[in-house]
Write an enzyme that holds these catalytic residues in place. Structure first.
Site, PDB file in Angstrom:
ATOM      1  N   ARG A  82      48.132  69.511  18.389  1.00  0.00           N
ATOM      2  CA  ARG A  82      48.269  70.495  19.478  1.00  0.00           C
ATOM      3  C   ARG A  82      49.558  70.257  20.264  1.00  0.00           C
ATOM      4  O   ARG A  82      50.144  71.191  20.799  1.00  0.00           O
ATOM      5  CB  ARG A  82      47.044  70.418  20.392  1.00  0.00           C
ATOM      6  CG  ARG A  82      46.900  71.601  21.372  1.00  0.00           C
ATOM      7  CD  ARG A  82      45.514  71.594  22.008  1.00  0.00           C
ATOM      8  NE  ARG A  82      45.249  72.730  22.882  1.00  0.00           N
ATOM      9  CZ  ARG A  82      45.379  72.705  24.213  1.00  0.00           C
ATOM     10  NH1 ARG A  82      45.780  71.599  24.811  1.00  0.00           N
ATOM     11  NH2 ARG A  82      45.105  73.765  24.926  1.00  0.00           N
ATOM     12  N   ILE A 108      47.799  78.947  25.839  1.00  0.00           N
ATOM     13  CA  ILE A 108      47.059  78.413  24.686  1.00  0.00           C
ATOM     14  C   ILE A 108      45.687  78.028  25.253  1.00  0.00           C
ATOM     15  O   ILE A 108      45.597  77.385  26.294  1.00  0.00           O
ATOM     16  CB  ILE A 108      47.817  77.209  24.067  1.00  0.00           C
ATOM     17  CG1 ILE A 108      47.058  76.576  22.903  1.00  0.00           C
ATOM     18  CG2 ILE A 108      48.129  76.137  25.079  1.00  0.00           C
ATOM     19  CD1 ILE A 108      47.866  75.465  22.198  1.00  0.00           C
ATOM     20  N   SER A 109      44.622  78.486  24.602  1.00  0.00           N
ATOM     21  CA  SER A 109      43.269  78.248  25.122  1.00  0.00           C
ATOM     22  C   SER A 109      42.944  76.761  25.098  1.00  0.00           C
ATOM     23  O   SER A 109      43.524  76.001  24.330  1.00  0.00           O
ATOM     24  CB  SER A 109      42.245  78.974  24.259  1.00  0.00           C
ATOM     25  OG  SER A 109      42.587  80.327  24.104  1.00  0.00           O
ATOM     26  N   LYS A 110      41.967  76.373  25.926  1.00  0.00           N
ATOM     27  CA  LYS A 110      41.602  74.954  25.887  1.00  0.00           C
ATOM     28  C   LYS A 110      40.934  74.629  24.551  1.00  0.00           C
ATOM     29  O   LYS A 110      40.277  75.501  23.954  1.00  0.00           O
ATOM     30  CB  LYS A 110      40.711  74.517  27.028  1.00  0.00           C
ATOM     31  CG  LYS A 110      39.898  75.461  27.784  1.00  0.00           C
ATOM     32  CD  LYS A 110      39.156  74.644  28.849  1.00  0.00           C
ATOM     33  CE  LYS A 110      38.086  75.454  29.492  1.00  0.00           C
ATOM     34  NZ  LYS A 110      37.374  74.716  30.521  1.00  0.00           N
ATOM     35  N   PRO A 111      41.079  73.378  24.127  1.00  0.00           N
ATOM     36  CA  PRO A 111      40.524  73.001  22.820  1.00  0.00           C
ATOM     37  C   PRO A 111      39.045  73.324  22.678  1.00  0.00           C
ATOM     38  O   PRO A 111      38.606  73.778  21.621  1.00  0.00           O
ATOM     39  CB  PRO A 111      40.768  71.486  22.750  1.00  0.00           C
ATOM     40  CG  PRO A 111      41.926  71.242  23.657  1.00  0.00           C
ATOM     41  CD  PRO A 111      41.858  72.283  24.732  1.00  0.00           C
TER      42      PRO A 111
END
Ligand code: SAH
Length: 266
Positions: A82, A108-111
């Site tokens: 990431r 970018i979305s959280k994992p």
């Protein structure tokens, strides 16, 4: 029909790019063992990138502790760097469970959200005779991170982004990794991407007022859509759509916060 290309190996031809080149003429006794070949060579890496490898492992453990069960999804999350997809200044936060800016007001979305969406998709995706999902459509390429996670699981990933600048950023992020099964497209994802249809699954990282009709049309029978969608009252929730020959079934799940799905290209 042509067989789909083999899934890239894990960790998908991704390394941190700064390992020392192998010796030109290794003595037979010095041939690397499989374990040695896998071992990271952190000494040559810059600090933040070096720390990223254990941080990535901790991220996967946190995802599992947080309820992600599918070992394939956990493996995919553990295979993708990431930190390669965020600005240098944010590398130290790359494996924290936070959304991060990627430019042009997008994130970018959280994992945990990526893993949740991908796990939901994998639970309902159409699978080939070999048990693998076929083509997947990823709406909202952004920096390309989720497309690469999907590429660990599906035979082909078509990823559409409406902002050219982000499309180029994703292209630049993915280029050195030489991922053969990700196809990046500039376009209005609200129209889907007809050339790759039918899709085994469709996943969106942007939320609209409703799931566009084009996505349902381009979804294969036996396939699934996972998309944030605005509900009555104005808040977004994750919506899952399963399509069979008999019916289209919609399930509304938990509330989420995604960037808006917008029409047109710019
Ligand atoms: N999956 C991405 C998340 C990016 S955020 C990642 O891993 O980085 C969502 C993205 O959806 C934004 O880049 C936004 O520009 C894009 N988007 C919004 N509406 C879109 C549309 N109609 N078609 C394609 N992309 C769209």
């Amino acid at each position: 029909m042509a067989r789909p290309p083999e899934r890239p190996g894990f960790p998908a031809r991704i390394d941190l790019g700064s390992r020392p080149a192998p010796a030109k003429r290794p003595a037979p006794s010095a041939a690397p063992t499989a374990a040695a070949a896998r071992a990271p060579a952190p000494a040559a890496l810059p600090g933040a990138a070096r720390d990223a490898i254990p941080a990535r492992g901790r991220m996967v453990q946190a995802l599992a502790a947080g309820g992600i069960r599918d070992p394939e999804v956990l493996r995919a999350m553990g295979a993708v760097d990431r930190h390669r997809f965020v600005d240098h200044a944010l590398v130290a936060q790359a494996y924290e469970d936070t959304a991060l800016p990627i430019g042009l007001g997008q994130t970018i979305s959280k994992p945990s959200v990526v893993a949740r969406m991908v796990e939901l998709l994998m639970q309902g995706v159409a699978r080939g005779a070999d048990g693998r999902p076929g083509r997947v459509l990823d709406i909202g390429t952004g920096c390309g991170y989720q497309a690469l996670v999907l590429a660990q699981l599906a035979s082909e990933v078509y990823s559409v982004e409406r902002l050219r600048e982000l499309h180029e950023k994703a292209r630049a992020n993915l280029r050195p990794l030489r991922v053969p099964n990700v196809h990046l497209i500039v376009g209005d994802g609200m129209q889907g991407f007809a050339s790759g249809a039918p899709y085994a699954g469709i996943v969106s990282a942007a939320g609209g007022e409703q799931v566009p009709e084009a996505w349902i049309e381009q979804l294969a029978y036996g396939g699934r859509i996972v998309a944030p969608t605005v509900q009555a009252g104005g808040a977004q929730a994750l919506v899952v759509i399963d399509k069979t020959r008999q019916a289209i079934r919609q399930t509304v799940l938990e509330g989420v916060h995604f960037v808006p799905l917008k029409s047109g290209v710019s």
